[in-house]
Design an enzyme around this catalytic site. Sequence first.
Site, PDB file in Angstrom:
ATOM      1  N   GLU A  58      16.699 -16.099 -12.752  1.00 12.05           N
ATOM      2  CA  GLU A  58      16.074 -14.785 -12.838  1.00 12.05           C
ATOM      3  C   GLU A  58      15.485 -14.370 -14.075  1.00 12.05           C
ATOM      4  O   GLU A  58      14.451 -13.585 -14.250  1.00 12.05           O
ATOM      5  CB  GLU A  58      17.346 -13.570 -12.748  1.00 12.05           C
ATOM      6  CG  GLU A  58      16.991 -12.032 -12.996  1.00 12.05           C
ATOM      7  CD  GLU A  58      15.956 -11.681 -12.304  1.00 12.05           C
ATOM      8  OE1 GLU A  58      15.795 -11.954 -11.035  1.00 12.05           O
ATOM      9  OE2 GLU A  58      15.543 -10.221 -12.462  1.00 12.05           O
ATOM     10  N   ASN A  73      -0.808   1.565   5.803  1.00 14.50           N
ATOM     11  CA  ASN A  73       0.061   0.626   5.228  1.00 14.50           C
ATOM     12  C   ASN A  73       0.617  -0.278   6.105  1.00 14.50           C
ATOM     13  O   ASN A  73       1.564   0.316   7.020  1.00 14.50           O
ATOM     14  CB  ASN A  73       1.141   1.436   4.451  1.00 14.50           C
ATOM     15  CG  ASN A  73       2.241   0.501   3.779  1.00 14.50           C
ATOM     16  OD1 ASN A  73       3.455   0.936   3.715  1.00 14.50           O
ATOM     17  ND2 ASN A  73       1.849  -0.651   3.518  1.00 14.50           N
ATOM     18  N   GLY A  74       0.314  -1.442   6.104  1.00 10.99           N
ATOM     19  CA  GLY A  74       0.908  -2.730   7.163  1.00 10.99           C
ATOM     20  C   GLY A  74       0.000  -3.574   7.387  1.00 10.99           C
ATOM     21  O   GLY A  74      -1.239  -3.686   6.751  1.00 10.99           O
ATOM     22  N   ARG A  89       3.095   0.452  -5.298  1.00 11.26           N
ATOM     23  CA  ARG A  89       3.055  -0.071  -4.004  1.00 11.26           C
ATOM     24  C   ARG A  89       1.989  -1.128  -3.872  1.00 11.26           C
ATOM     25  O   ARG A  89       1.565  -1.736  -2.880  1.00 11.26           O
ATOM     26  CB  ARG A  89       3.103   0.654  -2.973  1.00 11.26           C
ATOM     27  CG  ARG A  89       4.537   1.752  -3.011  1.00 11.26           C
ATOM     28  CD  ARG A  89       4.267   2.697  -1.852  1.00 11.26           C
ATOM     29  NE  ARG A  89       4.482   1.738  -0.508  1.00 11.26           N
ATOM     30  CZ  ARG A  89       5.442   1.364   0.288  1.00 11.26           C
ATOM     31  NH1 ARG A  89       6.475   1.801  -0.642  1.00 11.26           N
ATOM     32  NH2 ARG A  89       5.455   0.840   1.307  1.00 11.26           N
ATOM     33  N   CYS A 106       0.891  -1.256  -0.163  1.00 10.61           N
ATOM     34  CA  CYS A 106      -0.107  -0.041   0.009  1.00 10.61           C
ATOM     35  C   CYS A 106       1.076   1.148  -0.004  1.00 10.61           C
ATOM     36  O   CYS A 106       2.051   1.261   0.392  1.00 10.61           O
ATOM     37  CB  CYS A 106      -0.944   0.014   1.224  1.00 10.61           C
ATOM     38  SG  CYS A 106      -2.207  -1.375   1.491  1.00 10.61           S
ATOM     39  N   TRP A 151      -2.758  -2.561  -1.675  1.00  9.95           N
ATOM     40  CA  TRP A 151      -2.418  -4.031  -1.946  1.00  9.95           C
ATOM     41  C   TRP A 151      -3.207  -4.511  -1.083  1.00  9.95           C
ATOM     42  O   TRP A 151      -2.784  -4.789   0.329  1.00  9.95           O
ATOM     43  CB  TRP A 151      -0.929  -4.155  -2.046  1.00  9.95           C
ATOM     44  CG  TRP A 151      -0.568  -5.525  -2.552  1.00  9.95           C
ATOM     45  CD1 TRP A 151      -0.553  -5.726  -3.854  1.00  9.95           C
ATOM     46  CD2 TRP A 151      -0.362  -6.615  -1.871  1.00  9.95           C
ATOM     47  NE1 TRP A 151      -0.314  -6.896  -4.077  1.00  9.95           N
ATOM     48  CE2 TRP A 151      -0.023  -7.837  -2.715  1.00  9.95           C
ATOM     49  CE3 TRP A 151      -0.533  -6.956  -0.361  1.00  9.95           C
ATOM     50  CZ2 TRP A 151       0.437  -9.011  -2.377  1.00  9.95           C
ATOM     51  CZ3 TRP A 151      -0.023  -8.188  -0.121  1.00  9.95           C
ATOM     52  CH2 TRP A 151       0.371  -9.246  -1.078  1.00  9.95           C
ATOM     53  N   LYS A 200      11.497 -13.044 -14.524  1.00  8.82           N
ATOM     54  CA  LYS A 200      10.999 -11.753 -15.391  1.00  8.82           C
ATOM     55  C   LYS A 200      10.007 -12.192 -16.139  1.00  8.82           C
ATOM     56  O   LYS A 200       8.765 -11.626 -16.088  1.00  8.82           O
ATOM     57  CB  LYS A 200      12.049 -11.206 -16.179  1.00  8.82           C
ATOM     58  CG  LYS A 200      13.293 -10.674 -15.224  1.00  8.82           C
ATOM     59  CD  LYS A 200      12.730  -9.178 -14.917  1.00  8.82           C
ATOM     60  CE  LYS A 200      12.261  -9.190 -13.453  1.00  8.82           C
ATOM     61  NZ  LYS A 200      13.131  -9.233 -12.419  1.00  8.82           N
ATOM     62  N   HIS A 203      17.234 -34.856 -14.854  1.00  7.16           N
ATOM     63  CA  HIS A 203      16.953 -35.506 -13.593  1.00  7.16           C
ATOM     64  C   HIS A 203      15.368 -35.336 -13.270  1.00  7.16           C
ATOM     65  O   HIS A 203      14.878 -35.478 -12.015  1.00  7.16           O
ATOM     66  CB  HIS A 203      17.693 -34.926 -12.199  1.00  7.16           C
ATOM     67  CG  HIS A 203      19.177 -35.167 -12.621  1.00  7.16           C
ATOM     68  ND1 HIS A 203      19.774 -36.596 -12.397  1.00  7.16           N
ATOM     69  CD2 HIS A 203      20.331 -34.444 -12.831  1.00  7.16           C
ATOM     70  CE1 HIS A 203      21.029 -36.421 -12.674  1.00  7.16           C
ATOM     71  NE2 HIS A 203      21.311 -35.159 -12.945  1.00  7.16           N
ATOM     72  N   LYS A 231       5.468  -3.594  -5.464  1.00  4.42           N
ATOM     73  CA  LYS A 231       6.953  -3.610  -5.651  1.00  4.42           C
ATOM     74  C   LYS A 231       7.814  -3.921  -4.150  1.00  4.42           C
ATOM     75  O   LYS A 231       8.606  -4.666  -3.975  1.00  4.42           O
ATOM     76  CB  LYS A 231       7.401  -2.145  -5.836  1.00  4.42           C
ATOM     77  CG  LYS A 231       8.652  -1.992  -6.072  1.00  4.42           C
ATOM     78  CD  LYS A 231       9.230  -1.518  -7.537  1.00  4.42           C
ATOM     79  CE  LYS A 231      10.606  -1.389  -7.919  1.00  4.42           C
ATOM     80  NZ  LYS A 231      11.084  -2.631  -8.484  1.00  4.42           N
ATOM     81  N   GLU A 250       6.615 -13.159 -14.091  1.00  2.19           N
ATOM     82  CA  GLU A 250       5.680 -12.238 -13.273  1.00  2.19           C
ATOM     83  C   GLU A 250       4.970 -11.010 -14.198  1.00  2.19           C
ATOM     84  O   GLU A 250       4.017 -10.603 -13.940  1.00  2.19           O
ATOM     85  CB  GLU A 250       6.752 -11.698 -12.209  1.00  2.19           C
ATOM     86  CG  GLU A 250       7.742 -10.828 -12.749  1.00  2.19           C
ATOM     87  CD  GLU A 250       8.759 -10.142 -11.483  1.00  2.19           C
ATOM     88  OE1 GLU A 250       8.192 -10.048 -10.440  1.00  2.19           O
ATOM     89  OE2 GLU A 250       9.683  -9.991 -11.707  1.00  2.19           O
TER      90      GLU A 250
HETATM   91  O1  M6R Z   1      12.967  -4.565  -2.812  1.00  2.37           O
HETATM   92  P1  M6R Z   1      13.596  -5.774  -2.919  1.00  2.37           P
HETATM   93  O2  M6R Z   1      14.737  -5.751  -3.513  1.00  2.37           O
HETATM   94  O3  M6R Z   1      14.028  -6.370  -1.304  1.00  2.37           O
HETATM   95  O4  M6R Z   1      12.477  -6.723  -3.317  1.00  2.37           O
HETATM   96  C1  M6R Z   1      12.452  -8.210  -3.640  1.00  2.37           C
HETATM   97  C2  M6R Z   1      11.567  -8.993  -4.247  1.00  2.37           C
HETATM   98  O5  M6R Z   1      10.455  -8.579  -3.700  1.00  2.37           O
HETATM   99  C3  M6R Z   1      11.622  -8.261  -5.582  1.00  2.37           C
HETATM  100  O6  M6R Z   1      12.727  -8.375  -6.307  1.00  2.37           O
HETATM  101  C4  M6R Z   1      10.624  -9.012  -6.482  1.00  2.37           C
HETATM  102  O7  M6R Z   1      10.923 -10.266  -6.951  1.00  2.37           O
HETATM  103  C5  M6R Z   1      10.223  -8.282  -7.956  1.00  2.37           C
HETATM  104  N1  M6R Z   1       9.132  -8.384  -8.572  1.00  2.37           N
HETATM  105  C6  M6R Z   1      11.297  -9.028  -9.104  1.00  2.37           C
HETATM  106  O8  M6R Z   1      10.946  -8.354 -10.240  1.00  2.37           O
END
Ligand code: M6R
Length: 587
Positions: A466, A100-101, A27, A2, A74, A470, A489, A582, A473
């Site tokens: 990674e 937020n929290g 957020r 949030c 969120w 990407k 395996h 984020k 997501e």
């Molecule tokens: O702010 P942070 O780097 O700690 O965030 C960690 C993950 O939440 C963040 O990298 C997340 O996996 C992203 N969606 C990746 O694109």
Amino acid sequence: MCGIVGYIGEKEAAPILLEGLKKLEYRGYDSAGIATLAKNTVHVKKDKGKINDIGFEASLRALPGNIGIAHTRWATHGEVTKENAHPHSDCSGNIIVVHNGIIENYQAIKKTLNLHTITSDTDSELIAHLIEHEMDSGKDFIEASKSALKKLEGNYAVLILNRKENQIVASRDGSPLVIGVGKDEYFPASDIPAFLNHTKKVIYLSDGDFVIINKNLEFFNLEEDKKVEREIDNIEWDAEEAEKGDFDHYMLKEITEQTETIQKAIDQNEDEINYIAKQIKEGYGIFLVACGTAYHACLNAEYLFSKIAKKHINVVSGSEFPHFKHFLKENSLVIAISQSGETADVLEAVKAAKSMKSKVLSIINVKGSSLDRLSDITFYTKAGPEICVLSTKAYTAQVALLLLIAYAIAENLEEGKNNLKNLYNLTYNLTALSTREHIRKLAEKLKEKNHMFTIGRGIMYPTALEAALKLKEVSYIHTEGFAGGNLKHGPVALIEKGTPCIVFVSEDTEKEILSNAAEIRSRGGLIIGIAPKDNDLFDYFIRVPEASFANSITHIIPVQILAYQLALLRGCDPDKPRNLAKSVTVK
Ligand code: M6R
């Protein structure tokens, strides 16, 4: 998660709050709302959906008054509905809250509020009623707010609008909150971009801070139970850095910015890098802790430290750290890596490390974040604001720094810098329009697929992980990353005619990874080679330069672009993927 933002000053509050909300949408974007105050009347508009989708932008903008608070959500407690959207108010309508929290003891609190009319399923609404409840026992608004906030368990950043006194109270414990300071105006907010167009002066709040915002600021800390002083800091970012500019999306803008962020890594202060290298050399037990993409940066470091510095490190995902914390000693070193510096699982790990008296070093992008404040030593990645929910430039900035640190441990920082210097032109070409067009054609071929795989060996293995993250997501195509040698395996059972597999090739792993590619191709797989040179095995070839230990930077960029193109072709929002936010500020 949030985002919250407030305004108090002489200008119309609503347009400023709306603009701030748009900057905080990374957020969370399940719902949005604003409350303003004009001539003792509170005006509230809120609804579910993204601000632009809802079609209520104009009505939000028209809310009257020079004081207000706003929220982008969120969802945690309660479904995504208009009723659960913030702001929330007490029964009297005098106390309006954005939060937020997560309030962990909300059920116990709710039981004490049985005489109150609660209209949502959120934990946040209870804060307004709890303050009202405290006022019923004779306290004034400020004392009631302090007392209510002290009763909350969990974490919060709140803005509380007091109708009767024309004031806002801002308080935080575990969730981020800063205050932008303008001329006769204040902007409390979850993050700096919310007000960067108005001021470059900021106050970073500490946990327990409770600020009364009116014509001026009055600071109190609930944990210390006394008045405190907080300093005004200067923000180093430019407002344009947090804007999309000529780009359609932040994601593409941030991908192309990697040329500059790598240069910034090269320009990092050598003494600081050597100092970190010294800490790592002296540490007895080194733990790298992070989540998501930052975790993949740590996995890169595992290989870089092993190969360049001959140093063993332990890499632990933030949420798994509690299972390893008993290994920590006073001379252990915990290195937390995070773009936002607000990831709850990483913060928990760091608190655990502190409780064991271990040293905490953080590599973060957001100055003043919770992790920044908790760490003994902080190193900034200086990638600039990363607004897209997907991490791209922050990731390569982390990898670049970790590479330099590995070289510094090996007492050869200059070679590390040279390795990165060669990247400048290379990354520029990788993000150029012609490359993007070549990758768009590949995206056309892949857009209807349901499953994809990525493989790599050695340092290309974290890149495969990674890349899979990407792709999944932002395009919502199920993609899994594997170590090339591991496919046989089990996962190879999933390969069918036309199953795409992205193969990351580097000079040192070429022979073995191409054998793995051949195994997949002979079972009908569609091979996409990301490699320095073409090969008969590839159905589609993306050329990347051979950059030695910096291959993790060059090889991931085409996949970032592919993920972006796939999102567009599949009608997904690249900057705001579904269900994501984020900063993941919940455990
Ligand atoms: O702010 P942070 O780097 O700690 O965030 C960690 C993950 O939440 C963040 O990298 C997340 O996996 C992203 N969606 C990746 O694109």
